[in-house]
Design an enzyme around this catalytic site. Structure first.
Site, PDB file in Angstrom:
ATOM      1  N   ASN A 277       0.810  -1.217   0.000  1.00 47.16           N
ATOM      2  CA  ASN A 277       0.000   0.000   0.000  1.00 47.16           C
ATOM      3  C   ASN A 277       0.844   1.267   0.000  1.00 47.16           C
ATOM      4  O   ASN A 277       0.331   2.360   0.230  1.00 47.16           O
ATOM      5  CB  ASN A 277      -0.950   0.003   1.214  1.00 47.16           C
ATOM      6  CG  ASN A 277      -2.048  -1.035   1.070  1.00 47.16           C
ATOM      7  OD1 ASN A 277      -2.444  -1.389  -0.038  1.00 47.16           O
ATOM      8  ND2 ASN A 277      -2.533  -1.536   2.192  1.00 47.16           N
ATOM      9  N   HIS A 279       3.141   2.458   2.044  1.00 46.89           N
ATOM     10  CA  HIS A 279       3.526   3.162   3.261  1.00 46.89           C
ATOM     11  C   HIS A 279       4.264   2.183   4.168  1.00 46.89           C
ATOM     12  O   HIS A 279       4.290   0.979   3.925  1.00 46.89           O
ATOM     13  CB  HIS A 279       2.327   3.810   3.956  1.00 46.89           C
ATOM     14  CG  HIS A 279       1.259   2.853   4.378  1.00 46.89           C
ATOM     15  ND1 HIS A 279      -0.023   3.219   4.646  1.00 46.89           N
ATOM     16  CD2 HIS A 279       1.272   1.507   4.568  1.00 46.89           C
ATOM     17  CE1 HIS A 279      -0.742   2.181   5.000  1.00 46.89           C
ATOM     18  NE2 HIS A 279       0.018   1.128   4.953  1.00 46.89           N
ATOM     19  N   CYS A 314       3.614   7.021   7.739  1.00 44.08           N
ATOM     20  CA  CYS A 314       5.035   7.322   7.613  1.00 44.08           C
ATOM     21  C   CYS A 314       5.472   6.946   6.198  1.00 44.08           C
ATOM     22  O   CYS A 314       5.214   5.821   5.738  1.00 44.08           O
ATOM     23  CB  CYS A 314       5.835   6.546   8.652  1.00 44.08           C
ATOM     24  SG  CYS A 314       7.603   6.940   8.665  1.00 44.08           S
TER      25      CYS A 314
END
Length: 383
Positions: A277, A279, A314
């Site tokens: 995804n 991340h 993040c």
């Protein structure tokens, strides 16, 4: 715990060869008859779908068999290769999924047992395999057909893991998982971890997930269409791995303020930390949290419980600081006493030897919160 020798894999390969999964059988001694495997019949929206390999007997000699435990029938040639090799299946009612795993040598840490990151990765793996076994997407974590059309994905909002006994190298664990609705904005997934040899519960976990648009990175409510697609595979009545009454899994985690007692600054995501995804994967945060733990606690204690609130994504170019401070003793004792009422198999003796910490992960650049956490530690057992 159940140990698996190197000969186990050779036996599996020969048995697969006899089933014509891997071509002609290898010359050698005749194998004894083994129990039939369970093979998946992957299709959409029918909760009695079952996946993969056998019961405790390992790979069997009868190919294309949909097992006998829940009244299944023979289906010649059914199931993909990964399904035939994966040691997991939906349960009889189709509303939860169980899978078995052997702890590998590279999954073991300094205590000669599986690390908490290993446990968290196995939880994620069995959750994804559960979704895959009922026909949901393999190019995103458990995305339904409607979610894929709208570019929606699931992201973790909270994870709570309790570990009562860590498995060692070559131990076999069995993990059961199921998902349920959780209001209008998300869903929850629970797990129970067992020592496969004894059937003893050695861990439990619960999590909450929310839906996010993969392009805009904004959260979105779960629509009725999406809800209808996955609720058919969920228990009809609320089922909790960790009863919520007086459970620390729901306890609010306060923000940790400076100055922290211990810190590790300048943590940088590796390329390998990014998931499909795009991340940083939620398991990576566990490792970052533990990076700022005092070494004397790591030497004398082992992690018993970890709770993480995920507050911000993040990205690959972010730099992260990890902060840790011991929580006041009176608060820690209150939590350990409360846990005694929720059915968890946590040892309560020697509470004075227990430790509890608050954690914060933040961006180095502007101090924005990425993650809040709480960990509880017990004295290491004598070896």
């Amino acid at each position: 715990m159940l140990k698996v020798s190197c000969n186990f894999l050779n036996d599996q390969i020969q048995a697969l060869a006899q089933c014509s999964f891997l071509g002609r059988p290898v010359a050698g001694p005749t194998l004894p008859p083994l129990r039939d495997p369970v093979v998946s019949c992957r299709h959409l929206y029918k909760p009695r779908v079952l996946a993969v390999l056998s019961d405790r007997g390992g790979v069997g000699s009868g190919c294309g068999v949909v097992g006998s435990d829940v009244g299944m029938v023979r289906v010649p040639g059914s199931g993909s290769l990964e399904d035939r090799l994966r040691l997991g299946s939906l349960t009889g009612d189709g509303l939860s999924y169980k899978e078995r795993f052997i702890v590998r040598c590279y999954e073991v840490g300094i205590n000669k047992t599986a690390t908490v990151e290993t446990i968290a990765n196995l939880l994620q793996e069995v959750g994804c395999n559960h979704a895959q076994s009922v026909g949901f997407s393999t190019d995103g974590f458990a995305t339904t057909p409607t979610m894929r059309k709208l570019n929606l994905i699931w992201v973790t909002a909270r994870m709570h893991i309790e570990i009562y006994k860590y498995p060692a190298w070559s131990d076999v664990v069995e993990i059961e998982t199921w998902c349920q609705g959780d209001g209008r904005i998300g869903t929850r997934r629970d797990w129970i971890v067992k020592d496969y040899a004894t059937g003893r519960v050695i861990g439990r976990a619960t999590s909450k997930w929310v839906m996010m648009n993969q392009e805009t990175r904004r959260l979105q409510k779960v629509s009725d269409d999406v809800r209808e697609e996955y609720l058919v595979y969920c228990p009809r009545e609320l089922r909790l791995a960790i009863p919520e009454e007086n459970s620390s899994s729901l306890r609010k985690i306060p923000k940790l303020e400076d100055p922290a007692q211990s810190s590790k600054v300048g943590l940088v995501p590796r390329r390998a930390d990014l998931d499909m995804n795009q991340h940083v994967n939620n398991v990576t945060y566990i490792g970052w949290v533990l990076e700022s733990m005092p070494q004397e606690v790591i030497d004398s204690h082992e992690l018993q419980t970890i709770t993480l609130d995920y507050r911000r994504e993040c990205q690959h170019d972010d730099i992260v600081d990890s902060l840790t401070t011991m929580e006041p003793v009176e608060d820690a004792k209150a939590v350990f006493e409360l846990q005694g009422t929720n059915g968890s198999a946590v040892v309560k003796e020697n509470i004075e030897d227990s430790r509890q910490f608050l954690h914060l992960l933040r961006l180095s650049s502007d101090g924005l919160e990425i993650n809040r956490g709480r960990t509880e530690w017990r004295k290491k057992p004598a070896r």
